[in-house]
Write an enzyme that holds these catalytic residues in place. Structure first.
Site, short mmCIF file in Angstrom:
data_model
loop_
_atom_site.label_atom_id
_atom_site.label_comp_id
_atom_site.label_asym_id
_atom_site.label_seq_id
_atom_site.Cartn_x
_atom_site.Cartn_y
_atom_site.Cartn_z
N HIS A 113 -31.94 -28.70 -62.57
CA HIS A 113 -32.36 -30.24 -63.15
C HIS A 113 -33.67 -30.87 -63.03
CE1 HIS A 113 -31.58 -31.36 -58.41
NE2 HIS A 113 -31.98 -32.19 -59.04
N ASP A 164 -26.66 -24.93 -60.99
CA ASP A 164 -28.50 -25.74 -60.62
C ASP A 164 -28.91 -24.93 -59.86
OD1 ASP A 164 -29.49 -28.23 -61.05
OD2 ASP A 164 -28.70 -28.84 -59.73
N SER A 187 -35.40 -32.17 -54.52
CA SER A 187 -34.60 -31.51 -55.73
C SER A 187 -35.75 -30.18 -55.64
CB SER A 187 -33.92 -32.04 -56.88
OG SER A 187 -33.11 -32.92 -56.18
#
Length: 500
Positions: A138, A168, A243
């Protein structure tokens, strides 16, 4: 979201700017969530694997954890992505058409197309000295340009090696040598209470380290974030921009990739529930991307759910574990082996199956062609079934378990309404229909109030009692609005979806 009590965030910091118009200018600072990406092949990797996994005495750290962080920090990078997006049209900003506003602003300033460049910030981890980087899917999804900035401020254009949206995980490559790396630890050795450190670039302010403990392992959120969830939960602060960053242990070894936070009330900030992908899973995915250009997964061909106390009682099970088969795909490995609706998978190759997520994870990590031995519970007794796994088809990889609706009901997934589910939902005996298992929050169906646990009894005045009837009833509707008779908690009402 499926729950109103908590929200999952896996955001990267995002900036939207005008592209190629009067020099442009920054318009807004916000947060953006990304998913999905193409896959390309690459050679095998020369990674470093940690050799020492012995416990570390906290007494050996006289003044904190600088000795662990100092060599690790240079291996964590900032990732800056950009893409061109369409600007909102004038119809999305109706006040510009109001005569009062036109006195001051003249004609609608949205009349002329104004492309925008959306820029996002995230983190990544260098895992080979020649520039292989692990991050989240992402973080880079949809990007036309990916730039990586090292801790010494050098900047490189990155090539996308491949991604796996189902976990992911994404792999990047930069053209550099002699880079600092992190050694791969063994995430299976982590225990609740172990001290961990999170490194990343929150909000784009610069490289930041935080500390916490492992709050839980093997954490799944019923598919709220990914299809394959086996998260490490931590109270180490993880915020937007973190992230793709590193979670390390007290040896300085990489044990996880920071990916999401869970917040209460939709605040979006860190509240002590951070999630990281275990490095054992991330490494396995990375190796497959590098070797095959994609992730190849084992396929059983059954739709499964958890065993609730009510289901356990209804099926005569004495323990709350296993995975209940709600449906079996036709001509699948499970169907050919004789698996049926209502079977409960208790063990896989002699090991107890905790829940549906546990079975899904283990099957996904096996090679197609592998023969697995299942112990199942059927009609009050156990029996053994051997199944030779197939390869997860592309269409199955692109959707969650359940029948994925199309047309006006795009984003709605349903499954058969079994007597056990009927009882669990406290529906009248003999209720007929298909039960909604999930609804995309951005879909028309969600906007009209259709939700998880609702039972669709009619589609366009046609009664539906199973998946096949549901599919046939939808087949002729195309993109046209669909009239549904929905049973919600024992009370039926009509709703129209796709009328806008």
């Amino acid at each position: 979201m499926k729950s109103s009590e908590w929200h999952v965030r896996r955001w990267v910091a995002t900036v939207v700017v005008l592209a190629a118009l009067a020099g442009g200018g920054m318009l807004a600072l916000g947060l953006r969530n990304w998913t999905g990406s193409p896959v390309f092949g690459a050679p095998r990797l020369d990674i470093t694997v940690a050799r020492n996994a012995a416990p570390v005495s906290l007494g050996s750290f006289s003044n904190g954890f600088a000795s662990v962080l100092k060599p690790a920090l240079p291996a964590v990078v900032n990732i800056h992505t950009s893409k061109i997006v369409k600007q909102r049209s004038g119809s999305d900003m109706p006040f510009f058409n109001d005569p009062f506003f036109r006195q001051f602003f003249g004609d609608n300033p949205q009349a002329q197309p104004q492309p925008q460049r959306e820029e996002s910030l995230g983190s990544g981890v260098i895992v080979t000295a020649d520039g292989t980087i692990l991050t989240n899917n992402h973080v880079i999804d949809g990007a036309s340009d990916i730039k990586v900035q090292l801790s010494d401020k050098r900047e490189f254009e990155a090539k996308l090696v491949g991604t796996d949206p189902k976990t992911d995980v994404a792999v990047l490559k930069i053209n550099a040598t002699n880079l600092p790396t992190l050694a791969f630890g063994d995430s299976s050795k982590l225990q609740v209470g172990d001290v961990v450190l999170a490194i990343g670039d929150p909000f784009g302010i610069g490289e930041t380290a935080t500390m916490g403990i492992v709050s839980a392992t093997g954490r799944g959120l019923n598919g709220e974030i990914e299809n394959y969830e086996d998260f490490i939960q931590t109270d180490a602060a993880i915020n937007p921009g973190n992230s793709g960053g590193a979670m390390i242990d007290l040896h300085g070894d990489l044990v996880g990739i920071n990916t999401a936070i869970v917040t209460g009330g939709g605040s979006g900030g860190n509240e002590g529930v951070g999630l990281a992908i275990p490095i054992n899973m991330a490494r396995s995915v990375m190796d497959q991307i590098v070797s095959h250009g994609k992730v190849v997964r084992g396929y059983l061909g059954v739709y499964i759910q958890n065993v609730s106390p009510e289901i356990a009682k209804a099926f005569g099970l004495s323990e709350l574990h296993g995975a209940l088969i709600g449906d079996v795909s036709s001509d699948s490995p499970g169907a050919r082996a004789g698996l049926k609706k209502g079977d409960v998978v208790l063990k896989l190759n002699g090991v107890t199956v905790d829940d549906a997520n546990d079975l899904r994870l283990h099957i996904s990590q096996m090679d197609p062609g592998t023969t697995v031995h299942l112990e199942i519970w059927r009609e009050g007794k156990t029996q053994d079934v051997s199944v030779t796994l197939g390869e997860l088809p592309e269409k199955e990889a692109a959707s969650s378990p359940g029948e994925n609706s199309g047309g006006a009901l795009e984003g709605v997934e349903v499954q058969e309404l079994t007597p056990e589910i009927e009882q669990q939902l406290n529906l009248p005996t003999g209720t007929r229909g298909v039960v909604v298992t999930s609804v995309d929050p951005s879909s028309d169906a969600a906007a009209e109030g259709l939700g998880q646990g609702d039972v669709i009894e009619e589609v366009n005045h046609k009664a539906v009692s199973n998946i096949e009837q549901y599919r046939q009833a939808l087949a002729g509707s195309g993109k046209q609005p669909v009239l549904l008779l929905v049973n919600h908690g024992g009370v039926t009402n009509y709703i129209v979806i796709g009328s806008q």
